[in-house]
Structure formats: structure tokens, C-alpha cells
Design an enzyme around this catalytic site. Structure first.
Site, PDB file in Angstrom:
ATOM      1  NE  ARG A 172      12.827  -6.182  -2.709  1.00 18.36           N
ATOM      2  CZ  ARG A 172      13.192  -6.303  -3.975  1.00 18.36           C
ATOM      3  NH1 ARG A 172      14.467  -6.259  -4.273  1.00 18.36           N
ATOM      4  NH2 ARG A 172      12.314  -6.452  -4.934  1.00 18.36           N
ATOM      5  CG  HIS A 203       8.803 -21.016  -6.789  1.00 15.77           C
ATOM      6  ND1 HIS A 203       9.758 -21.189  -7.771  1.00 15.77           N
ATOM      7  CD2 HIS A 203       8.275 -19.784  -7.014  1.00 15.77           C
ATOM      8  CE1 HIS A 203       9.811 -20.116  -8.540  1.00 15.77           C
ATOM      9  NE2 HIS A 203       8.903 -19.260  -8.102  1.00 15.77           N
ATOM     10  N   GLY A 260      11.964 -16.736  -0.912  1.00 15.42           N
ATOM     11  CA  GLY A 260      12.563 -17.923  -0.280  1.00 15.42           C
ATOM     12  C   GLY A 260      14.080 -17.813  -0.158  1.00 15.42           C
ATOM     13  CD  GLU A 261      16.707 -17.840  -4.940  1.00 16.74           C
ATOM     14  OE1 GLU A 261      17.516 -16.959  -5.286  1.00 16.74           O
ATOM     15  OE2 GLU A 261      16.033 -18.497  -5.763  1.00 16.74           O
ATOM     16  N   GLY A 302       4.557 -14.895  -7.199  1.00 17.25           N
ATOM     17  CA  GLY A 302       3.656 -16.037  -7.095  1.00 17.25           C
ATOM     18  C   GLY A 302       4.356 -17.047  -6.200  1.00 17.25           C
ATOM     19  NE  ARG A 334       7.882 -20.052 -16.391  1.00 13.55           N
ATOM     20  CZ  ARG A 334       8.015 -19.396 -15.266  1.00 13.55           C
ATOM     21  NH1 ARG A 334       8.849 -18.380 -15.170  1.00 13.55           N
ATOM     22  NH2 ARG A 334       7.317 -19.761 -14.215  1.00 13.55           N
ATOM     23  N   GLY A 342      12.573 -15.365  -5.157  1.00 15.41           N
ATOM     24  CA  GLY A 342      12.906 -14.060  -4.545  1.00 15.41           C
ATOM     25  C   GLY A 342      12.774 -14.021  -3.031  1.00 15.41           C
ATOM     26  NE  ARG A 365      -0.828 -14.566  -8.769  1.00 12.65           N
ATOM     27  CZ  ARG A 365       0.131 -15.324  -9.271  1.00 12.65           C
ATOM     28  NH1 ARG A 365       0.195 -16.604  -8.976  1.00 12.65           N
ATOM     29  NH2 ARG A 365       1.036 -14.814 -10.078  1.00 12.65           N
TER      30      ARG A 365
END
Ligand code: ADP
Length: 404
Positions: free
Chosen positions: A284, A208, A332-333, A212, A91, A330, A241
Site C-alpha cells: 500500500r 500468491h 494479488g487481490e 511472502g 497449518r 493481500g 525478503r
């Protein structure tokens, strides 16, 4: 055919070994605290015991050596010999304007990645080190680079240019590049499968939302706009950010506080976003604070949701429509309340969700049958995309060589 995927961060490294005959994961692990004397390595081969070790990890090549050793270990390993690994996919954060798609790594590609170092000073040095280490440790094995920016290379010029003097684009390639491309691409393909449709016929907004966070407008399977920019700092409010901000405010703070630009950029990257408002960068903690009605947590949560919703509205306009919105990563799900708040505030566009179904985990559709826009949660899988691209590049290269 077995493909190893490596994701090198500045002080950490994650890896996954795939069997591409059935896209299954054979083993995975991570190395943390690279550069420190007590590096932590965790490794698990599917069906075997998970192992965790503390070992000095002076640099990335030591970490990669250790991964390769664990992968071939008689007790906890997944393969007998490294020669079983037919390719390694890396990546890489930034492909600049050089790389519009994934590439096999040769000296020219490495040289171009070196040139892009300054565009991603936090990630590129580690990404390049990872590739160089693998080339040394496994010299005969093809290496591929898969770029976070590549999927967005289809953005039209009117979307990727900033409205600043055009010479700055010509001279320094200052423009929106966008990131999380591998994830957005996976989401677009998966949503099309779930809708039993051709990606070419769909307009999708992919959200996403991890530490980030970025949104992508995907029309006909191609990214046409995305919220991150020249760097991953632009766009949505994130864990630490800031996302979008008027640059004039920065000059004002620099003068008032007598600090240099580097400190301001550091503040925007590491001390802003959810953390800057509520002193907690983890969603969280924010959700817990909201439940306890802590005012600054509630404010941070509202700001976070509002910015996402504004971008969704903008992208519906950008594409003149949308068929599906998908949440991933993380946050979004795993944050049903956030999805519900966003979707309930999009009722003007005909979005309607089933609040009970929205509580589920994993991959599912949360929109009701009456909803004009489909809404999904799709757990992202960047690693399988990297493995597939690597396999494709190796096969194409082998075919080319056979023809010669
Ligand atoms: P990265 O960008 O580092 O890959 P992730 O996709 O892992 O980030 O997302 C990290 C974010 O996901 C954190 O803000 C974390 O709080 C959030 N997250 C992870 N699990 C949960 C959960 N169960 N509930 C709410 N938020 C979660």
C-alpha cells in the site's frame, strides 16, 4: 461436524471454527503478542459482537486455552461444549520429504516434525507447540497437520533439485520444497471450477502475492514447479525478503562488512525486498509512493513486477503452455495497477485484460473474451482447505476402524 483450524505463528495465532456441513465459518479470531505481558485477543462469532481483550499471554498453550474459552463462552461463543469440535487442523510450514500429504498427528508424526524443526526455524517451533498444546487441552480430539510444502511434493526431480553436488541432496535433503502449497492448491481447484473444467486438463500459474510471495506452475492439478525453495527466501522479490540472489554476493558483503552469515540471512529475510529498496515493505505504501512519483518507490514497484513477469514467462515455458493465470493474497487481490502492468506486458502470449473489470474486488475474471490466456483474481482460503483435509483424514480413519 465442527472442525477448528489453528495457524500458530511465532508470536501470534489465528483460528477459525467451521461447520463442515456447509463449509461455513462459525467463529474466528486471533491472538497477538504471545510471549508478552499484554497479549491482544480478538474473537468474533458470526452474528455476535466482536470482542477484544488484553491479557498476559506467556506462551502458546495459554493463547489456545483462551481461544477455547471464548469459543464456548455463553455470551460470545459459538458452541456449548468443546466436545462439539470433532477435529483440529493445524497449518504446518514444513513437511520435508516425510509428509507428501496432510496427516493425522500421532507420536511418530510429531517426532518427524521435530526433526524438521531446523528447516523452518521461524515457524516450526510454534507450529509444533500449537499441536502439543491442543493434544494436552483436548486429548481425545483428533489433530491433523496440513503442510505448506505438501502440494509441491509432485514436482519432478529435475525441477526440485539444485545443481550442486548430489551428495548434499542424499545427505541433507537439500532441494526445493516450495511453500504456500495449500493456497496454490485452493487456487488451482477454484480456477478449474470457474472455467468449468477438470483440473487434470488445465495448466495454471498461481501467483500468491502476500508479505511472502510465490508462484506455482500447476499442470493437470499437480504442482510441477514453484518459486520458493529450500526455505521461503528464494524466488520473487517480497515485502522484506530478497528472493533470488547470487550467493557469491553474500560472501563479498560478509567480508566487506565483517558480519557473520546469520546476519546476512537476517538481512535477506527482514531488511530486503520492497523494504530494502524503498524503505517500505507494505505494498500500500509502495503504491502511494508510485502515485506521488517517489523514485525509490517506483523502482521497487518495477522490480517487484518484473520478477513476477519473468517467472510467469519461465513457467509458461516449463509447462509448454498455460490456460489461466490467477492472482491471490493481500497484494494479488488488492493491487489492480500491478496486475495490469504484469498482464499488459504479457501481450506477446496473447494475454488481454479488461482494465475496468480489473478494478473490482473479490473473485472475478479480468481477461477479455479474446484473451488467449484466462486471468482471474481468486481470494485464497487456506483455512477451508485445512478444515477439509482434517475432515477427510478423520472420516478415513473412522472408516478404517469400523472395518477392523
Ligand atoms: P501474509 O503473507 O502475511 O498473509 P497478506 O496476504 O495479508 O500477507 O498480504 C500482505 C500484503 O498485502 C501487504 O504488502 C499489504 O500491503 C498488501 N495489501 C493488503 N491490502 C491491500 C490493499 N487494499 N491494497 C494494496 N495492498 C494491500
Amino acid at each position: 461436524m465442527k472442525i477448528l483450524v489453528i495457524n500458530c505463528g511465532s508470536s501470534s495465532l489465528k483460528y477459525k471454527l467451521f461447520d463442515m456441513n456447509n463449509d461455513s465459518v462459525l467463529a474466528e479470531g486471533k491472538v497477538e503478542r504471545i510471549g508478552e505481558k499484554d497479549g491482544i485477543i480478538t474473537h468474533q462469532t458470526v452474528g455476535k459482537e466482536k470482542v477484544s481483550q488484553i491479557k498476559p499471554m506467556p506462551e502458546h498453550s495459554a493463547a489456545i486455552s483462551e481461544c477455547l474459552r471464548l469459543l464456548t463462552d455463553a455470551q460470545v461463543g459459538a458452541i456449548q461444549d468443546l466436545s462439539e469440535i470433532k477435529g483440529i487442523g493445524h497449518r504446518v510450514l514444513h513437511g520435508g520429504e516425510y509428509f507428501k500429504q496432510s496427516t493425522l498427528v500421532d507420536d511418530t508424526a510429531l517426532h518427524q516434525m521435530e526433526e524438521l524443526r531446523e528447516l523452518g526455524p521461524l515457524h516450526m517451533p510454534a507450529n509444533i507447540l500449537g499441536i502439543r498444546s491442543c493434544r494436552t487441552l483436548m486429548p481425545g480430539t483428533p489433530q491433523a497437520a496440513v503442510f505448506d510444502t505438501a502440494f509441491h511434493s509432485t514436482m519432478p526431480k529435475h525441477a526440485f533439485l539444485y545443481a550442486i553436488p548430489y551428495e548434499l541432496y542424499q545427505r541433507y535433503r537439500i532441494r526445493r520444497y516450495g511453500f504456500h502449497g495449500t493456497s496454490h492448491n485452493y487456487i488451482a481447484l477454484r480456477v478449474a471450477q470457474l472455467m468449468k473444467a477438470d483440473p487434470k486438463d488445465l495448466k495454471i500459474i498461481s501467483c500468491h502475492l502476500g508479505n511472502g510471495a510465490s508462484l506455482a506452475a500447476i499442470d493437470g492439478g499437480k504442482s510441477v514447479d514453484t518459486s520458493m525453495g529450500f526455505t521461503p527466501l528464494e524466488g520473487l522479490m517480497m515485502g522484506t525478503r530478497s528472493g533470488d540472489i547470487d550467493p557469491s554476493a553474500l560472501e563479498y558483503v560478509m567480508e566487506k562488512e565483517q558480519v557473520p552469515m546469520a546476519n546476512i540471512i537476517n538481512m535477506l529475510n527482514k531488511h530486503s525486498g520492497l523494504y530494502g529498496i524503498a524503505d517500505a515493505g507494505d505494498m500500500r505504501d509502495i503504491v502511494k509512493g508510485v502515485e506521488e512519483q517517489k523514485p525509490m518507490h517506483m523502482l521497487a514497484y518495477d522490480m517487484y513486477e518484473y520478477r513476477i513477469r519473468k517467472y510467469i514467462g519461465a513457467y509458461i515455458a516449463a509447462m509448454n503452455g498455460v490456460d489461466a493465470i490467477a492472482f491471490t493474497a493481500g497484494i494479488g487481490e488488492n493491487t489492480p495497477s500491478l496486475r495490469a502492468k504484469i498482464c499488459d506486458n504479457l501481450s506477446y502470449f496473447g494475454v488481454a485484460i479488461n482494465h475496468e473489470i480489473n478494478q473490482q474486488r473479490g473473485e472475478f475474471e479480468l481477461s477479455t473474451p479474446e484473451s488467449k490466456i484466462k486471468v482471474y483474481v481468486v481470494p485464497t482460503d487456506e483455512e477451508i482447505m485445512i478444515a477439509r483435509d482434517t475432515l477427510k483424514l478423520i472420516s478415513e480413519n473412522n472408516n478404517k476402524q469400523e472395518k477392523r
